[in-house]
Design a protein around this motif. Structure first.
Motif, PDB file in Angstrom:
ATOM      1  N   CYS A 106      -8.955   1.916   0.400  1.00  0.00           N
ATOM      2  CA  CYS A 106      -9.195   1.917  -0.725  1.00  0.00           C
ATOM      3  C   CYS A 106     -10.533   2.689  -1.003  1.00  0.00           C
ATOM      4  N   LYS A 142      -1.691   7.989  -0.864  1.00  0.00           N
ATOM      5  CA  LYS A 142      -1.772   9.042  -2.103  1.00  0.00           C
ATOM      6  C   LYS A 142      -2.122  10.201  -1.250  1.00  0.00           C
ATOM      7  N   GLU A 167      -0.511  -2.408  -4.591  1.00  0.00           N
ATOM      8  CA  GLU A 167       0.160  -3.186  -5.897  1.00  0.00           C
ATOM      9  C   GLU A 167       0.081  -4.614  -5.149  1.00  0.00           C
ATOM     10  N   ASP A 188     -10.053   6.141  -1.002  1.00  0.00           N
ATOM     11  CA  ASP A 188      -9.044   6.682  -2.044  1.00  0.00           C
ATOM     12  C   ASP A 188      -7.909   7.344  -1.478  1.00  0.00           C
ATOM     13  N   GLN A 204     -10.853  -4.323  -2.238  1.00  0.00           N
ATOM     14  CA  GLN A 204     -11.617  -3.168  -2.598  1.00  0.00           C
ATOM     15  C   GLN A 204     -12.464  -2.745  -1.444  1.00  0.00           C
ATOM     16  N   LEU A 264       1.066  -1.223   0.053  1.00  0.00           N
ATOM     17  CA  LEU A 264       0.032  -0.056   0.103  1.00  0.00           C
ATOM     18  C   LEU A 264       0.903   1.365  -0.043  1.00  0.00           C
ATOM     19  N   GLU A 274      -3.079   3.555  -2.527  1.00  0.00           N
ATOM     20  CA  GLU A 274      -3.235   2.649  -3.740  1.00  0.00           C
ATOM     21  C   GLU A 274      -2.500   1.191  -3.549  1.00  0.00           C
TER      22      GLU A 274
END
Length: 97
Positions: free
Chosen positions: A69, A9, A77, A72, A64, A6, A75
């Protein structure tokens, strides 16, 4: 087996608004046997989750649901790997092929 990285953002102050919900989410999937280990990155730019799931698609559906998430603020990977060797006591992580 999967490594989930994670990356935040948003500023930490905004991430922390969702931290309690994120921790409750982690607990749910630890109880289900999906999450094996998790923790913060150093420096605190995100986190890492070690997960066992039936498939990448199944894990992505679970991710999700993460409040990070949904809000938001991070992000994700996903890296899939097949563990073939472990330290003593972690043999349950090895997948039988």
């Amino acid at each position: 087996m999967f490594v989930v990285s994670l990356t935040y953002k948003k500023p930490i102050a905004e991430v922390e608004l969702h931290l309690a919900a994120h921790i409750a989410y982690l607990e749910q999937y630890y109880a289900a046997g999906t999450f094996v280990a998790s923790g913060r990155k150093v420096p605190r730019t995100g986190g890492v989750i070690l997960a066992k799931a039936e498939s990448r698609a199944a894990l992505e559906a679970i991710l999700q649901q993460d409040p990070f998430c949904i809000a938001d603020v991070a992000e994700f990977e996903v890296i899939e790997f097949v563990p073939t060797k472990t330290a003593p006591g972690l043999e349950s992580l090895i997948e039988v092929i």
